[in-house]
Design a protein around this motif. Structure first.
Motif, PDB file in Angstrom:
ATOM      1  N   GLN A 108      26.221  -3.931  -6.828  1.00  0.00           N
ATOM      2  CA  GLN A 108      26.785  -4.744  -7.904  1.00  0.00           C
ATOM      3  C   GLN A 108      28.282  -4.519  -8.059  1.00  0.00           C
ATOM      4  O   GLN A 108      29.034  -5.469  -8.321  1.00  0.00           O
ATOM      5  CB  GLN A 108      26.043  -4.445  -9.207  1.00  0.00           C
ATOM      6  CG  GLN A 108      24.604  -4.959  -9.190  1.00  0.00           C
ATOM      7  CD  GLN A 108      23.789  -4.490 -10.391  1.00  0.00           C
ATOM      8  OE1 GLN A 108      24.006  -3.395 -10.912  1.00  0.00           O
ATOM      9  NE2 GLN A 108      22.848  -5.306 -10.825  1.00  0.00           N
ATOM     10  N   ALA A 115      27.238  -4.390 -13.568  1.00  0.00           N
ATOM     11  CA  ALA A 115      26.570  -3.268 -12.909  1.00  0.00           C
ATOM     12  C   ALA A 115      25.614  -2.581 -13.877  1.00  0.00           C
ATOM     13  O   ALA A 115      26.021  -1.730 -14.669  1.00  0.00           O
ATOM     14  CB  ALA A 115      27.598  -2.278 -12.378  1.00  0.00           C
ATOM     15  N   VAL A 119      18.309  -5.519 -10.209  1.00  0.00           N
ATOM     16  CA  VAL A 119      18.554  -6.744  -9.443  1.00  0.00           C
ATOM     17  C   VAL A 119      17.986  -7.946 -10.183  1.00  0.00           C
ATOM     18  O   VAL A 119      16.784  -8.030 -10.431  1.00  0.00           O
ATOM     19  CB  VAL A 119      17.921  -6.659  -8.039  1.00  0.00           C
ATOM     20  CG1 VAL A 119      18.037  -8.000  -7.324  1.00  0.00           C
ATOM     21  CG2 VAL A 119      18.591  -5.561  -7.225  1.00  0.00           C
ATOM     22  N   THR A 123      22.820 -11.128  -9.406  1.00  0.00           N
ATOM     23  CA  THR A 123      23.107 -10.241  -8.275  1.00  0.00           C
ATOM     24  C   THR A 123      22.692 -10.878  -6.965  1.00  0.00           C
ATOM     25  O   THR A 123      23.435 -10.851  -5.973  1.00  0.00           O
ATOM     26  CB  THR A 123      22.386  -8.891  -8.458  1.00  0.00           C
ATOM     27  OG1 THR A 123      22.819  -8.275  -9.681  1.00  0.00           O
ATOM     28  CG2 THR A 123      22.688  -7.949  -7.300  1.00  0.00           C
TER      29      THR A 123
END
Length: 282
Positions: A108, A115, A119, A123
């Motif tokens: 990320q 971040a 996922v 992403t």
């Protein structure tokens, strides 16, 4: 556009990761503890619990169990079937070595998306639509290498980790460009199994507190420099009538100057080192 076969990607990625992980290991400094082909005893125990099976040494893990653990815990958890060839392998290798959340964080950060270590659609979309997957792989592994160098176990395991990353990069970038030709396998794992690299082993950042004490910050702070300044101020009026007191005052001035310069230098080093560790691990 490259056509991705998820089954093929998992199969060849697993083969590469197993080569990197090597066989059985139980190094006293490895946070993973007893590990067989990348699967730790703790992970194996949890898997056997879910299967309603009694615990046994991870040395005896069979092929079906191994593949099931890798597929469910390290591949599916990160939704790697959705990722481009090469990128999925690179993230997968990081998942196994440092945990899924940590590996996804590297991905990320390389993508420049939020971040959070999970996922999601953003992403996946960012990875799929990235204009240069070779560069993405290089960026992911740059974050990973910086993280590894921030671990207190780097002096012990760093050589193996660095060789592994070099091999992962070569393989990932080759697969990203559609090259299926056999690639050289890193020989380090065939001699010595790879060891886990967890965030729990991040080395403590140096504290600037020593520097702050040396440089003072006001008498009220109670710093060493401030205390010396107090003594110097009290003795200075007496220095005019006593050579000894004058020499003491001169010595205090020199000591204070050395403390200040040294404290400033160490403070700069400590804050810079702390910032680098934070950048590599947050």
């Amino acid at each position: 556009m490259q056509v991705i076969d998820p089954a093929k990607e998992f199969s060849r990625s697993l083969a590469k990761v197993l080569k990197s992980e090597g066989g059985y290991s139980n190094h006293k400094l490895d946070p993973g503890g007893a590990t067989m082909m990348g699967v730790t005893q703790r992970v194996y125990d949890a898997y056997r619990d879910r299967q309603g099976q009694p615990h046994r040494s991870v040395r005896f893990i069979d092929t079906e169990e191994l593949q099931d653990i890798y597929r469910s815990s390290y591949w599916n958890t990160a939704r790697l079937d959705k990722f481009p060839a090469g990128v999925s392998y690179v993230v997968f290798d990081g998942n196994v070595n440092s945990g899924v959340k940590q590996s996804v964080l590297w991905l990320q950060r390389a993508l420049g998306v939020n971040a959070d270590g999970v996922v999601g659609p953003a992403t996946i979309s960012a990875a799929v639509n990235h204009q240069n997957h070779d560069q993405l792989i290089a960026d992911i592994l740059a974050h990973r290498l910086a993280f590894l160098k921030a671990l207190k176990t780097w002096p012990t395991f760093g050589k193996g980790w660095a060789a592994r990353i070099k091999d992962v990069k070569a393989t990932g970038q080759a697969w990203a460009t559609g090259d299926d030709a056999p690639l050289p396998i890193a020989r380090f794992a065939e001699v010595s199994p790879s060891h886990k690299a967890y965030a729990s082993d991040i080395k403590a950042a140096p504290s600037p507190a020593v520097a702050d004490a040396a440089t003072g910050g006001g008498i009220a702070s109670g710093g060493l420099a401030a205390t010396l300044q107090q003594v110097q101020d009290q003795l200075t009026p007496l220095s005019y009538s006593s050579d000894l007191v004058g020499k003491v005052v001169a010595g205090l001035i020199i000591v204070s100057a050395l403390l200040t310069v040294g404290g400033l230098a160490y403070g700069f080093y400590a804050r810079r080192k702390k910032a680098r560790i934070a950048e590599a691990t947050q």
